[in-house]
Design a protein around this motif. Sequence first.
Motif, PDB file in Angstrom:
ATOM      1  N   TRP A  83      10.165  -2.567  -6.199  1.00 43.09           N
ATOM      2  CA  TRP A  83      11.249  -3.024  -7.081  1.00 43.09           C
ATOM      3  C   TRP A  83      10.818  -3.161  -8.535  1.00 43.09           C
ATOM      4  CZ3 TRP A  83      13.896  -7.295  -3.607  1.00 43.09           C
ATOM      5  CH2 TRP A  83      14.871  -6.679  -2.811  1.00 43.09           C
ATOM      6  N   VAL A  84       9.614  -3.701  -8.757  1.00 40.98           N
ATOM      7  CA  VAL A  84       9.215  -3.909 -10.157  1.00 40.98           C
ATOM      8  C   VAL A  84       8.548  -2.659 -10.739  1.00 40.98           C
ATOM      9  CG1 VAL A  84       8.944  -6.383  -9.744  1.00 40.98           C
ATOM     10  CG2 VAL A  84       6.916  -4.916  -9.747  1.00 40.98           C
ATOM     11  N   GLU A  85       8.442  -1.612  -9.903  1.00 45.73           N
ATOM     12  CA  GLU A  85       7.824  -0.348 -10.326  1.00 45.73           C
ATOM     13  C   GLU A  85       6.412  -0.549 -10.855  1.00 45.73           C
ATOM     14  OE1 GLU A  85      10.566   1.787 -12.833  1.00 45.73           O
ATOM     15  OE2 GLU A  85      12.229   1.265 -11.506  1.00 45.73           O
ATOM     16  N   ALA A  86       5.615  -1.243 -10.054  1.00 43.26           N
ATOM     17  CA  ALA A  86       4.212  -1.465 -10.405  1.00 43.26           C
ATOM     18  C   ALA A  86       3.411  -0.220 -10.043  1.00 43.26           C
ATOM     19  CB  ALA A  86       3.669  -2.672  -9.658  1.00 43.26           C
ATOM     20  N   ALA A  87       2.672   0.310 -10.993  1.00 39.60           N
ATOM     21  CA  ALA A  87       1.740   1.422 -10.787  1.00 39.60           C
ATOM     22  C   ALA A  87       2.110   2.367  -9.636  1.00 39.60           C
ATOM     23  CB  ALA A  87       0.341   0.860 -10.546  1.00 39.60           C
ATOM     24  N   PRO A  88       3.150   3.199  -9.803  1.00 41.01           N
ATOM     25  CA  PRO A  88       3.600   4.067  -8.700  1.00 41.01           C
ATOM     26  C   PRO A  88       2.504   4.983  -8.154  1.00 41.01           C
ATOM     27  CG  PRO A  88       5.106   4.188 -10.578  1.00 41.01           C
ATOM     28  CD  PRO A  88       3.904   3.418 -11.033  1.00 41.01           C
ATOM     29  N   GLY A  89       1.611   5.426  -9.042  1.00 41.46           N
ATOM     30  CA  GLY A  89       0.561   6.345  -8.609  1.00 41.46           C
ATOM     31  C   GLY A  89      -0.433   5.741  -7.633  1.00 41.46           C
ATOM     32  N   LEU A  90      -0.537   4.404  -7.619  1.00 42.72           N
ATOM     33  CA  LEU A  90      -1.477   3.743  -6.713  1.00 42.72           C
ATOM     34  C   LEU A  90      -0.842   3.322  -5.399  1.00 42.72           C
ATOM     35  CD1 LEU A  90      -3.408   1.424  -9.209  1.00 42.72           C
ATOM     36  CD2 LEU A  90      -4.228   3.525  -8.140  1.00 42.72           C
ATOM     37  N   ALA A  91       0.502   3.359  -5.324  1.00 39.24           N
ATOM     38  CA  ALA A  91       1.202   2.811  -4.155  1.00 39.24           C
ATOM     39  C   ALA A  91       0.710   3.439  -2.848  1.00 39.24           C
ATOM     40  CB  ALA A  91       2.711   3.011  -4.304  1.00 39.24           C
ATOM     41  N   GLY A  92       0.670   4.757  -2.810  1.00 43.14           N
ATOM     42  CA  GLY A  92       0.250   5.444  -1.595  1.00 43.14           C
ATOM     43  C   GLY A  92      -1.156   5.019  -1.167  1.00 43.14           C
ATOM     44  N   TRP A  93      -2.067   4.961  -2.113  1.00 42.18           N
ATOM     45  CA  TRP A  93      -3.444   4.566  -1.801  1.00 42.18           C
ATOM     46  C   TRP A  93      -3.512   3.153  -1.265  1.00 42.18           C
ATOM     47  CZ3 TRP A  93      -6.842   8.272  -1.433  1.00 42.18           C
ATOM     48  CH2 TRP A  93      -6.655   9.448  -2.181  1.00 42.18           C
ATOM     49  N   LEU A  94      -2.832   2.229  -1.944  1.00 41.30           N
ATOM     50  CA  LEU A  94      -2.882   0.821  -1.523  1.00 41.30           C
ATOM     51  C   LEU A  94      -2.224   0.619  -0.162  1.00 41.30           C
ATOM     52  CD1 LEU A  94      -2.118  -0.876  -4.955  1.00 41.30           C
ATOM     53  CD2 LEU A  94      -4.224  -1.119  -3.621  1.00 41.30           C
ATOM     54  N   PHE A  95      -1.047   1.211   0.021  1.00 40.14           N
ATOM     55  CA  PHE A  95      -0.316   1.011   1.283  1.00 40.14           C
ATOM     56  C   PHE A  95      -1.091   1.623   2.461  1.00 40.14           C
ATOM     57  CE2 PHE A  95       4.200   0.900  -0.861  1.00 40.14           C
ATOM     58  CZ  PHE A  95       3.781  -0.147  -1.655  1.00 40.14           C
ATOM     59  N   MET A  96      -1.658   2.809   2.237  1.00 36.28           N
ATOM     60  CA  MET A  96      -2.356   3.477   3.345  1.00 36.28           C
ATOM     61  C   MET A  96      -3.719   2.832   3.629  1.00 36.28           C
ATOM     62  SD  MET A  96      -0.388   5.587   4.775  1.00 36.28           S
ATOM     63  CE  MET A  96       1.060   4.634   4.311  1.00 36.28           C
ATOM     64  N   THR A  97      -4.390   2.350   2.580  1.00 37.31           N
ATOM     65  CA  THR A  97      -5.664   1.661   2.815  1.00 37.31           C
ATOM     66  C   THR A  97      -5.435   0.383   3.599  1.00 37.31           C
ATOM     67  OG1 THR A  97      -6.535   2.558   0.748  1.00 37.31           O
ATOM     68  CG2 THR A  97      -7.721   0.686   1.706  1.00 37.31           C
ATOM     69  N   PHE A  98      -4.395  -0.365   3.225  1.00 33.91           N
ATOM     70  CA  PHE A  98      -4.070  -1.587   3.969  1.00 33.91           C
ATOM     71  C   PHE A  98      -3.792  -1.252   5.432  1.00 33.91           C
ATOM     72  CE2 PHE A  98      -1.135  -4.549   5.896  1.00 33.91           C
ATOM     73  CZ  PHE A  98      -1.703  -5.771   5.603  1.00 33.91           C
ATOM     74  N   THR A  99      -2.962  -0.227   5.638  1.00 32.43           N
ATOM     75  CA  THR A  99      -2.581   0.144   7.000  1.00 32.43           C
ATOM     76  C   THR A  99      -3.809   0.554   7.817  1.00 32.43           C
ATOM     77  OG1 THR A  99      -0.421   0.845   6.193  1.00 32.43           O
ATOM     78  CG2 THR A  99      -1.090   1.672   8.353  1.00 32.43           C
ATOM     79  N   GLY A 100      -4.658   1.372   7.221  1.00 31.77           N
ATOM     80  CA  GLY A 100      -5.889   1.783   7.901  1.00 31.77           C
ATOM     81  C   GLY A 100      -6.785   0.591   8.215  1.00 31.77           C
ATOM     82  N   ALA A 101      -6.876  -0.343   7.280  1.00 28.45           N
ATOM     83  CA  ALA A 101      -7.709  -1.530   7.492  1.00 28.45           C
ATOM     84  C   ALA A 101      -7.187  -2.362   8.657  1.00 28.45           C
ATOM     85  CB  ALA A 101      -7.757  -2.377   6.212  1.00 28.45           C
ATOM     86  N   ARG A 102      -5.857  -2.436   8.817  1.00 28.00           N
ATOM     87  CA  ARG A 102      -5.301  -3.218   9.934  1.00 28.00           C
ATOM     88  C   ARG A 102      -5.543  -2.521  11.272  1.00 28.00           C
ATOM     89  NH1 ARG A 102      -5.450  -8.178   8.875  1.00 28.00           N
ATOM     90  NH2 ARG A 102      -4.543  -8.325  10.941  1.00 28.00           N
ATOM     91  N   TYR A 103      -5.506  -1.171  11.297  1.00 26.55           N
ATOM     92  CA  TYR A 103      -5.869  -0.458  12.523  1.00 26.55           C
ATOM     93  C   TYR A 103      -7.317  -0.770  12.887  1.00 26.55           C
ATOM     94  CZ  TYR A 103      -1.774   2.503  13.386  1.00 26.55           C
ATOM     95  OH  TYR A 103      -0.527   2.950  13.726  1.00 26.55           O
ATOM     96  N   MET A 104      -8.188  -0.737  11.864  1.00 27.41           N
ATOM     97  CA  MET A 104      -9.608  -1.013  12.074  1.00 27.41           C
ATOM     98  C   MET A 104      -9.789  -2.460  12.551  1.00 27.41           C
ATOM     99  SD  MET A 104     -12.583  -0.659   9.144  1.00 27.41           S
ATOM    100  CE  MET A 104     -14.081  -1.682   9.236  1.00 27.41           C
ATOM    101  N   HIS A 105      -9.021  -3.377  11.977  1.00 26.03           N
ATOM    102  CA  HIS A 105      -9.134  -4.791  12.357  1.00 26.03           C
ATOM    103  C   HIS A 105      -8.805  -4.994  13.837  1.00 26.03           C
ATOM    104  CE1 HIS A 105      -7.802  -9.011  12.785  1.00 26.03           C
ATOM    105  NE2 HIS A 105      -8.726  -9.260  11.894  1.00 26.03           N
ATOM    106  N   THR A 106      -7.699  -4.400  14.282  1.00 28.64           N
ATOM    107  CA  THR A 106      -7.302  -4.555  15.682  1.00 28.64           C
ATOM    108  C   THR A 106      -8.342  -3.929  16.606  1.00 28.64           C
ATOM    109  OG1 THR A 106      -4.952  -4.595  15.142  1.00 28.64           O
ATOM    110  CG2 THR A 106      -5.535  -3.980  17.395  1.00 28.64           C
ATOM    111  N   ALA A 107      -8.797  -2.719  16.263  1.00 37.77           N
ATOM    112  CA  ALA A 107      -9.802  -2.040  17.091  1.00 37.77           C
ATOM    113  C   ALA A 107     -11.061  -2.899  17.195  1.00 37.77           C
ATOM    114  CB  ALA A 107     -10.125  -0.662  16.504  1.00 37.77           C
TER     115      ALA A 107
END
Lengths: 140, 140, 140
Positions: A83-107
């Motif tokens: 919504w606030v249009e914070a750094a669009p170029g980083l969104a994919g990296w941040l969202f996917m790194t978080f998601t990957g980290a949570r998969y790793m956490h559960t494993a």
Amino acid sequence: MEDITYWYALAAVLLFFKMLAIAVYQGFHRIGKMTFKTPEDAAFVGREAAKEELPQVQRGARAWSNDVENIPIFLALGVAYVWVEAAPGLAGWLFMTFTGARYMHTACYLAALQPWRTVAYAIGVACMLAMCVLILAVIL
Amino acid sequence: MEDITYWYALAAVLLFFKMLAIAVYQGFHRIGKMTFKTPEDAAFVGREAAKEELPQVQRGARAWSNDVENIPIFLALGVAYVWVEAAPGLAGWLFMTFTGARYMHTACYLAALQPWRTVAYAIGVACMLAMCVLILAVIL
Amino acid sequence: MEDITYWYALAAVLLFFKMLAIAVYQGFHRIGKMTFKTPEDAAFVGREAAKEELPQVQRGARAWSNDVENIPIFLALGVAYVWVEAAPGLAGWLFMTFTGARYMHTACYLAALQPWRTVAYAIGVACMLAMCVLILAVIL
């Protein structure tokens, strides 16, 4: 990927599948060993209620508990980020790194692997901190 | 503050920091007293697993448990509030009052202060009820 | 109903009321039997802290626990669904079926009704799986 909302959608879908995987893991062990703590569940298969959940089910519950403490607030920060249009170029990296980290956490939780579980947790928190900084940089 | 989405973003960031504060509080006590319930955590520092979590960790867990029962649904109501354009002039007041009430709730839980913890909880619920009424006034 | 965001708003409001109903149910039993596990809560009414929560409160807690494992990720999938404009004609059906299934899940949990509780759970998960498929069909 067209835009930042697509990355959000992909993260939400992947995190749903990750949480569902814990439910399947718990169900697999409960049904495989016919062990149920809730009385009506045990009665349904003609068993006595177990005094305790199976160790694997308890471990799954702790992984899930950590998920519900982290994933919903990430998803809300993601909405704010879009919504606030914070750094669009980083969104994919941040969202996917978080998601990957949570998969790793559960494993790591299910496999009892330390310090990797804590590393995975810290990566997830670091992604959220970065999102907070980028959001605050826009709105303040 | 430009608009209602900025208030949402600020609430999400502040609530993230509040939840993170509980994690830090728990970690501080676990590491300070070298007391870990999860076996691999205890083994990593060369200790036996504790039978129970520390009282402070348990109290933090209860505060956090109340958070996960309240904060995600607030954040979803916030999205709905923004989307249906319910009373924009009240958004900042409602979002910030809820956020402040949750800070107060956690502080009162950790400090074992009643009836203030229940008062804080009730203020949070009252904000969400007001949001529901304002949302329903638009969509019904 | 004007559009898909209205269905989202209605689902969020209805799910908030459902979760609030569990809190009321728990409070009703705790206050009705003057039984509190948290020491400062018991002290506030001049009682000793109970060793265990009441059975009804424990059951409410398990229902709520399942809610927090399912409802926040549904609400995030709902945001994604709206943003990527996945099958707008199905949104109302999917959101309302999920919401109805969660009401049924809580009712069955409190009333100890099996296999209906598991059926309700499965309907909720099926709605989320359908949302995932429709979202992925747009973004991939």
